[in-house]
Design an enzyme around this catalytic site. Structure first.
Site, PDB file in Angstrom:
ATOM      1  N   ASP A   1       0.863  -1.182   0.000  1.00 50.57           N
ATOM      2  CA  ASP A   1       0.000   0.000   0.000  1.00 50.57           C
ATOM      3  C   ASP A   1       0.900   1.233   0.000  1.00 50.57           C
ATOM      4  O   ASP A   1       1.520   1.566   1.022  1.00 50.57           O
ATOM      5  CB  ASP A   1      -0.907   0.005   1.227  1.00 50.57           C
ATOM      6  CG  ASP A   1      -1.979  -1.082   1.177  1.00 50.57           C
ATOM      7  OD1 ASP A   1      -1.711  -2.154   0.589  1.00 50.57           O
ATOM      8  OD2 ASP A   1      -3.068  -0.866   1.730  1.00 50.57           O
TER       9      ASP A   1
ATOM     10  N   LYS B   1      -6.944   3.293  -3.469  1.00 47.88           N
ATOM     11  CA  LYS B   1      -7.373   3.263  -2.070  1.00 47.88           C
ATOM     12  C   LYS B   1      -7.630   4.688  -1.602  1.00 47.88           C
ATOM     13  O   LYS B   1      -6.882   5.604  -1.949  1.00 47.88           O
ATOM     14  CB  LYS B   1      -6.281   2.591  -1.237  1.00 47.88           C
ATOM     15  CG  LYS B   1      -6.513   2.551   0.267  1.00 47.88           C
ATOM     16  CD  LYS B   1      -5.354   1.826   0.950  1.00 47.88           C
ATOM     17  CE  LYS B   1      -5.421   1.909   2.463  1.00 47.88           C
ATOM     18  NZ  LYS B   1      -4.266   1.252   3.116  1.00 47.88           N
TER      19      LYS B   1
ATOM     20  N   LYS C   1     -10.241   0.047  -2.643  1.00 48.35           N
ATOM     21  CA  LYS C   1     -10.133  -0.181  -1.200  1.00 48.35           C
ATOM     22  C   LYS C   1     -10.455   1.099  -0.438  1.00 48.35           C
ATOM     23  O   LYS C   1      -9.663   2.037  -0.440  1.00 48.35           O
ATOM     24  CB  LYS C   1      -8.723  -0.658  -0.832  1.00 48.35           C
ATOM     25  CG  LYS C   1      -8.528  -0.875   0.679  1.00 48.35           C
ATOM     26  CD  LYS C   1      -7.124  -1.361   0.999  1.00 48.35           C
ATOM     27  CE  LYS C   1      -6.884  -1.447   2.502  1.00 48.35           C
ATOM     28  NZ  LYS C   1      -5.510  -1.927   2.834  1.00 48.35           N
TER      29      LYS C   1
END
Length: 317
Positions: free
Chosen positions: A154, A217, A253
């Site tokens: 991430d 995300k 996400k």
């Protein structure tokens, strides 16, 4: 049987795909507000959706006082997120979370604790959460996490590139991060609470996908404003536009501030309404959360027994 799609490779930077795009804030807010009321999911269907939500959770600990013991406890919960008696009553043999997400120095502990489970370890990197360390250091952090065994990374973007509209700099940065990830899948954190407008969120989403992100995300969870339905709606529609142009499937996400079973249901409804059931699967949808899992387990116990238990009966770790 779930159809598996090739990993998205991105595309050249194409500003004409988004330069003229503007997001109507009030229309987005109205649409987002309508989502929880558009679909009623009750009883056994609600239980099924909540079980699906568990499979999409990136069970996360990103605290300054993280320890090996805490990570081991989190991984134990990831292996068995719902009590065995509840699963038996629901007629389910096994369920696990989508991934466990930790800091790079905790990756090796998580990999060891999850050995044989099939649950991937995700790691934040690139100077999380601000992302303001020099790029070579951020790329080195990615490589370190991958070497330690992380299967998902991430990353955080430089928000300044978005705020200045320097799309080439943003593209080049994310592309370099994708290359550093190698075989590990990359989730690009846009830190949407720092991007000021939904139009910026849309444009940053498109650039991140063009640069080869496997997921986009919402947030680090450390911003003042994290995942919201209007922001998520904007990003999901960018996903749809990118898919329609390229045929590439990029995941989504939401993260930060998602704590309840109701939150899980709302975001699943968003994915169902905007993209269809295929985007309710963990290879295309993840939820960054920790305390949410306890509330989902509590709701499942209510479904089975008809009674609500105390929250402390469903401790995270």
């Amino acid at each position: 049987m779930t159809e598996h799609f090739p990993r998205p490779e991105g595309s050249p930077l194409m500003p004409d795909w988004f330069d003229a795009h503007a997001v109507n804030l009030s229309a987005s807010e109205r649409r987002a507000a309508s989502l929880p009321t558009r679909r009623t999911v009750k009883k056994e269907w609600q239980a099924a959706w909540l079980l699906r939500a568990i499979t999409c959770i990136d069970l996360t600990t990103l605290a300054g006082d993280d320890t090996e013991d805490r990570v081991q406890r989190l991984c134990a919960k990831a292996r068995t997120p719902v009590r065995a008696d509840l699963l038996e009553a629901l007629g389910i043999e096994k369920v696990t979370v989508g991934a466990v997400c930790v800091y790079p120095t905790m990756v090796a502990h998580a990999v060891m604790a999850l050995e044989g489970s099939g649950i991937p370890v995700a790691s934040v990197a690139t100077g999380f959460p601000a992302g303001l360390t020099p790029l070579p250091l951020r790329l080195g952090e990615i490589r370190y996490a991958v070497e330690q065994g992380a299967k998902e990374i991430d990353i955080v973007i430089t928000r300044e590139h978005v705020l200045k509209g320097d799309w080439a700099a943003l593209y080049d940065e994310i592309r370099a991060m994708r290359e550093a990830c190698g075989p590990a899948h990359m989730k690009a954190i846009l830190a949407t609470g720092d991007l000021k407008t939904l139009t910026n969120v849309y444009k940053a989403s498109m650039v991140a996908m063009q640069a080869g992100s496997d997921f986009i995300k919402t947030s680090t969870g450390k911003e003042d404003v994290n995942a919201t339905l209007p922001v998520s709606l904007t990003m999901v529609r960018a996903l749809r536009d990118y898919r329609d142009r390229t045929g590439q499937m990029v995941g989504f996400k939401p993260a930060g501030g998602l704590r309840t079973a109701k939150d899980a249901m709302n975001w699943l409804i968003l994915m169902k309404e905007e993209l269809g059931t295929r985007f309710m699967m963990p290879d295309l949808f993840r939820i960054g959360a920790s305390s949410m899992l306890g509330d989902i387990e509590r709701q499942l116990e209510h479904h089975v027994t008809g009674r609500y238990s105390a929250a402390n009966r469903h401790a995270l770790a």
